[in-house]
Scaffold this active site. Structure first.
Site, PDB file in Angstrom:
ATOM      1  N   GLU A  45      -0.566   0.190  -9.876  1.00 23.39           N
ATOM      2  CA  GLU A  45      -0.136  -1.850  -9.616  1.00 23.39           C
ATOM      3  C   GLU A  45       0.627  -1.519  -9.319  1.00 23.39           C
ATOM      4  OE1 GLU A  45      -2.195  -3.323  -7.747  1.00 23.39           O
ATOM      5  OE2 GLU A  45      -1.301  -4.876  -7.452  1.00 23.39           O
TER       6      GLU A  45
ATOM      7  N   GLU B  60       0.823  -1.236  -0.349  1.00 21.70           N
ATOM      8  CA  GLU B  60       0.173  -0.099   0.441  1.00 21.70           C
ATOM      9  C   GLU B  60       0.808   1.084   0.280  1.00 21.70           C
ATOM     10  OE1 GLU B  60      -2.843  -0.639  -0.777  1.00 21.70           O
ATOM     11  OE2 GLU B  60      -3.530  -2.299  -0.248  1.00 21.70           O
TER      12      GLU B  60
END
Lengths: 497, 497
Positions: free
Chosen positions: A294, A265
Site C-alpha cells: 500500500e 494501481e
C-alpha cells in the site's frame, strides 16, 4: 539437497499462483458471464492443490535438513522465508480451517444480502460466529508463533508488525488528526471562498481517458512489455510480475477518479514489476506485505500524483489527450482543490487522505478489543458511533449500513489487516522524505514528468529488497529510521495546513 | 467407492485443464509480450502436474475395483473412457516420453529455423531421429493396445479409427478426386468466363468486420453467455465449454477470409458449448476426437457457410454491417465463386475443399510407410513429389519449403493425425445428408438464417453424445451407416460438378 527440494516446490507453487492470478484477472476482465461457476470450481481446486503442496508434512524435514546445508546468503534468507511462510500456513489444524472457511463464506454471503438494507440485527449472529472463530484462530496462531494474539493475526499481512509499536504511532497520529481535521477544513473553506471549485464539463470519451491513463502510467514508469491496462467493475492490480494486469473503470462525466485510480494501481504495479527476477519462485522474492504494498501505491497516488509538481507535468497531458477545452480555464490549483478535497464522511473507501487514518484507527482499536474479548459483537454499533463522534464528529448510530456494516473485512473473517492501509500512508510519506534527502531535486524532476531517479531509488530501497527483511526492518533500512508518524503529519500540514 | 475416487480425480484434472486452456487462450490474446517465458514455465509445470495426477499408479487399482461396483449406465461408460484414457496415457515408459519430448522440441525448433529457406538437408538428421522415435512409440502403443502400429498412433486422436476401413474410403476418394479436380477446374473456367470474379473493393474497417463476425456467430448458434471472440495471430477455438475463447484476425482489404474463419471456429465452438454439462469432468464428457471435432467445424464452414442458401441469408448481413456499397453489385453467385474457388496448390492449409483431401491422403500414405519402415526419411522428397505429380499434377521436387517441410506435424512427432482432417470433411457431408433426411427443409431454414432445427439435430446426435462411442460408432449412430465417401463425393459434385 533439501534446499533444492524447496526450490523445486517453489517453482510448482509459482505455477499455481500464476494460474490463479491470471484466472482471477481474466474473470474480472474477459470471462463470459456464464463461465463463473466452472471458473470458481477450477480456482477452488487449484487453491486446494496449492494448499496441499505448500503444507505437505515433508516440507518440515526439508526445512530442518536445509539449515545444515552450505547455503549462499540469498539461500539462507530464502530458507528463513520458506520457513516463515510454512509455519504461518500450517499453524491451523485442517478441521479448524474447514470450519472457519465454511463460516466466513456463509457470513460474507449474508453480509452481501443484508448490507443494502443495513439489517444489523439479522447479521449479528453470523458476525458473532465469525468473531468467535477469529478469537480461536488468533490464539492458535499466537501459540504457534510465540506472539500475542492480535500480533499473530497481523503477522499474516505485515511480518513484524506489533501493536507495541503501532499503538504508539497510531495514538500520536490520532491525537494530531483529531485537531488537524477541523483545521484543514477551515483552511479549505477559506481557500474555496477565494477560488471556488470549478465544475467538470465533460463528456470525456472513454477511449480518450484510456489514452490519458496509459500516458500517465508510462510516465510513472509502468513497463508495458510486462503488463497491461483493462477495464473491470472494481479496479485492481493483479496478474504476475512478468505480466501485471491493471484495471480501471470509466465514467464519461468525470475523468479524475479513473486517472487517480490508475495512478494508485500503477504504484502497486511498479512494485510487482520491480521485484527481483531470479528468485520470483521463492517466498523471499515476493512483495513484502500489505503495508509496504500500500505504501507503494500511495507513494504514487498521494505523495506524487496529488502534488502541485506532478500537476505541472500532468495538466498539459490532460489537454493533449482530452482536448484543449476539456477543463477550460483550469490551473494546477483547481485540480489540486478537486483531488485533495477534504470531507468528513461515513465511508472509509471514499475518504480523503486526511480523514482516512481515523477510519482505520477506529477499526484497529475495535478489532483489538473484539479479539481480546473486551468488546462483544453486540456492542459494536455503540462503540463505533462513540469513536466516529469523537474522531470525526459524525454519528452512525442509526445507520449500520454506512457504519460497522460497510466493509467486507469482518464479515469475511479478516482481522489484523486494516492497520496496513494507514501504515502504507505513513510509510509512503516517510519514504518520500528519505528519498528527497538523497535526491534534493525530486520535486523538480516530477514536475518534468521524469520518474527515473525517483523510481531507481525505490527499486534499490524497496522493490529489489522483496521479502529480505521484516516490515519494520525494511522501513528502517529504506528510510534510516523506524516508522515515524512525523513524516505523514508533516506531509499533511504541508498540503492541507 | 473407487468410482468416486475417479470422479474426484476428474474434477482435479478438469481444474488443471481449465487453467491450461484459459492460460493458452490468454497468451494468444491478452498476455504482455514480456510475459511469455514465465507463462511457458507455469504451463509446463501445470502440464506436469496434470500428467503426474492422471497417470498415478493407484488409478489402475481404482479402475479395476470400480468394475465390481454397482454403476449406472453413464458411470459404466465413464469407467470405460477413464480406462481408455489411462491406458493411452501410461503405455509409454517415462524415460521414453522424456527422450521423445526432448527430441521433438529440438526438431520443431530446428524446423522453424530452416523452413523459411527450405533447407531439407540440414533438417534431415533431426527428422530421421524423430521418425525413429515415432516407430518406437508406435510399437510401444501397439503392444499396449493390441493394435497395429499406425492404428495405435491414430487411436490417440480418433478412437476406433483403423487403416483397414480408412484405406478403402481414402482409396475411393482418391480415385474420384484425381479425375474430379480437372473436371471441377474446367467447370469453374467456363463459369468464370461467363461471370468473372468481382474484386473486393475495401477498405473494410476492423470494427465493422467484427460486428459482422459476431452477427454470423450469433445466427449460427454461438452462445455469448458462454464464450467470446477476440483477435489473435493464428485463429483458434480454445477455452472451456462454459467459456469458449474464439479468435480471428482481420485484414482491411478483404473480409471473407476472416468471416469464413469465424464460421469455421464457430463450428468447433458449438460442439464444445453443446457437450453435456453434468459430466464435463469425466473423459466421457469431452469431445470425441479430432475427426469429429473437425467435422463440426467443416459442417458449419463447408456444408453450410459456402452454400447458396447460407448466402441468401448472409449477403444482406454483409450489407447491414459493412455498408450497402461494401461489395457493390455482388450477388450470391459472386460470393460463391470467390469462397469456393478451386486451385491446384502446394500448400495444404491454403487448399480448397476439392483439392484438400489429396494433400491429406498423400501424407496419410507416406506416414504409414514411414512408420512401417517401407519409406526412409531421406526418400521423402522424391516420394512426395511423385504423389503431388500424380494426384495434383504439380511438382515440389525443388521446393522442400512448400513440399514436405510445410507442416509442423512431422517435425513435432505428430503422426496419425492428418487423416482426421479429411475424415472430418467426409463426416460433415455424411451428417448433412442424414440431417436433411430428418429435416427436409434444412436448406430453406438456413436461407432464413434459422439454425435452430439444424443445431438441435446436431446436439442430439453429436454434441450430447460426447465420448460415449468410438469415432466409427458415433458416425454410424448419428448417420445410420458407416463412414461412406459417397456423401462427400456427392457434395463436391453438387457444388463443383
Amino acid at each position: 539437497m533439501s534446499f533444492q527440494k524447496l526450490d523445486a516446490l517453489g517453482r510448482k507453487l509459482e505455477a499455481l499462483e500464476h494460474a490463479l492470478a491470471i484466472l482471477g484477472a481474466d474473470e474480472a476482465t474477459h470471462m463470459a458471464v456464464g463461465g463463473g461457476e466452472k471458473r470458481a470450481e477450477a480456482m477452488a481446486n487449484l487453491a486446494g492443490m496449492y494448499h496441499a503442496q505448500s503444507t505437505a508434512p515433508e516440507i518440515r524435514d526439508w526445512l530442518e535438513a536445509a539449515k545444515a546445508e552450505g547455503l549462499s546468503e540469498d539461500q539462507r534468507l530464502a530458507l528463513g522465508e520458506f520457513e516463515r511462510v510454512y509455519v504461518n500456513a500450517t499453524c491451523l489444524p485442517t478441521e479448524f480451517v474447514e470450519r472457519r472457511t465454511a463460516a466466513t463464506m456463509r457470513s460474507e454471503q449474508l453480509w452481501r444480502e443484508l448490507r443494502p438494507t443495513g439489517d444489523w440485527d439479522a447479521f449479528l449472529p453470523a458476525l458473532e460466529g465469525v468473531v468467535a472463530l477469529v478469537r480461536e484462530e488468533a490464539q492458535l496462531r499466537a501459540d504457534a508463533l510465540g506472539l500475542a494474539p492480535y500480533d499473530a493475526l497481523m503477522e499474516q499481512y505485515d511480518p513484524g508488525n506489533r501493536t507495541a509499536e503501532l499503538d504508539k504511532v497510531f495514538a500520536d497520529l490520532k491525537a494530531f488528526l483529531t485537531d488537524f481535521v477541523p483545521q484543514a477544513l477551515g483552511v479549505q473553506e477559506k481557500r474555496l471562498a477565494d477560488r471556488p471549485l470549478k465544475p467538470l464539463t465533460g463528456p470525456y470519451p472513454i477511449e480518450k481517458q484510456r489514452e490519458l491513463g496509459l500516458a500517465a502510467m508510462r510516465a510513472a514508469g509502468f513497463d508495458f512489455t510486462h503488463g497491461s491496462l483493462a477495464v473491470s467493475h472494481h479496479p485492481f492490480c493483479g496478474g504476475v510480475p512478468t505480466d501485471v494486469r491493471m484495471t480501471t473503470r470509466y465514467r464519461t462525466d468525470e475523468f479524475l477518479s479513473s486517472l487517480m485510480g490508475v495512478l494508485h494501481e500503477t504504484g502497486h504495479a511498479l512494485y510487482e514489476q520491480g521485484l527481483p527476477k531470479d528468485w520470483s519462485h521463492w517466498p523471499l522474492g515476493k512483495a513484502r506485505g500489505m503495508g509496504i504494498h500500500e505504501s507503494q501505491s500511495l507513494f504514487v497516488e498521494m505523495q506524487v500524483a496529488r502534488s502541485p509538481e506532478f500537476w505541472q507535468f500532468a495538466l498539459p497531458l490532460v489537454h493533449l489527450h482530452l482536448g484543449e477545452d476539456a477543463i477550460p480555464g483550469w490551473e494546477v490549483e483547481d485540480v489540486l482543490a478537486k483531488v485533495n478535497f477534504v470531507e468528513r464522511g461515513y465511508i472509509r473507501v471514499d475518504a480523503d487522505e486526511v480523514t482516512y487514518p481515523l477510519h482505520v484507527i477506529l477499526r484497529y482499536e475495535l478489532e483489538q478489543d473484539l479479539v481480546s474479548g473486551k468488546l462483544e459483537v453486540s456492542q459494536i454499533p455503540e462503540a463505533w458511533d462513540a469513536k466516529m463522534t469523537q474522531y470525526l464528529g459524525i454519528s452512525t448510530i442509526n445507520d449500520p449500513k454506512d457504519g460497522p456494516m460497510q466493509d467486507v473485512h469482518w464479515p469475511a473473517g479478516i482481522f489484523g489487516y486494516f492497520p496496513s492501509y494507514t501504515l502504507g500512508a505513513m510509510i509512503a510519506a516517510q519514504q518520500w522524505a528519505a528519498l528527497e534527502k538523497d535526491i534534493p531535486d525530486a520535486r523538480g524532476q516530477i514536475a518534468k514528468g521524469d520518474f527515473a531517479a525517483v523510481n531507481d531509488w525505490r527499486a534499490q530501497n524497496i522493490w529489489l529488497q522483496a521479502s529480505r527483511w521484516s516490515t519494520p526492518d525494511l522501513i528502517r533500512r529504506a528510510t534510516g529510521e523506524p516508522l515515524n508518524a512525523g513524516y505523514f503529519k508533516a506531509h499533511l500540514k504541508r498540503r492541507y495546513g
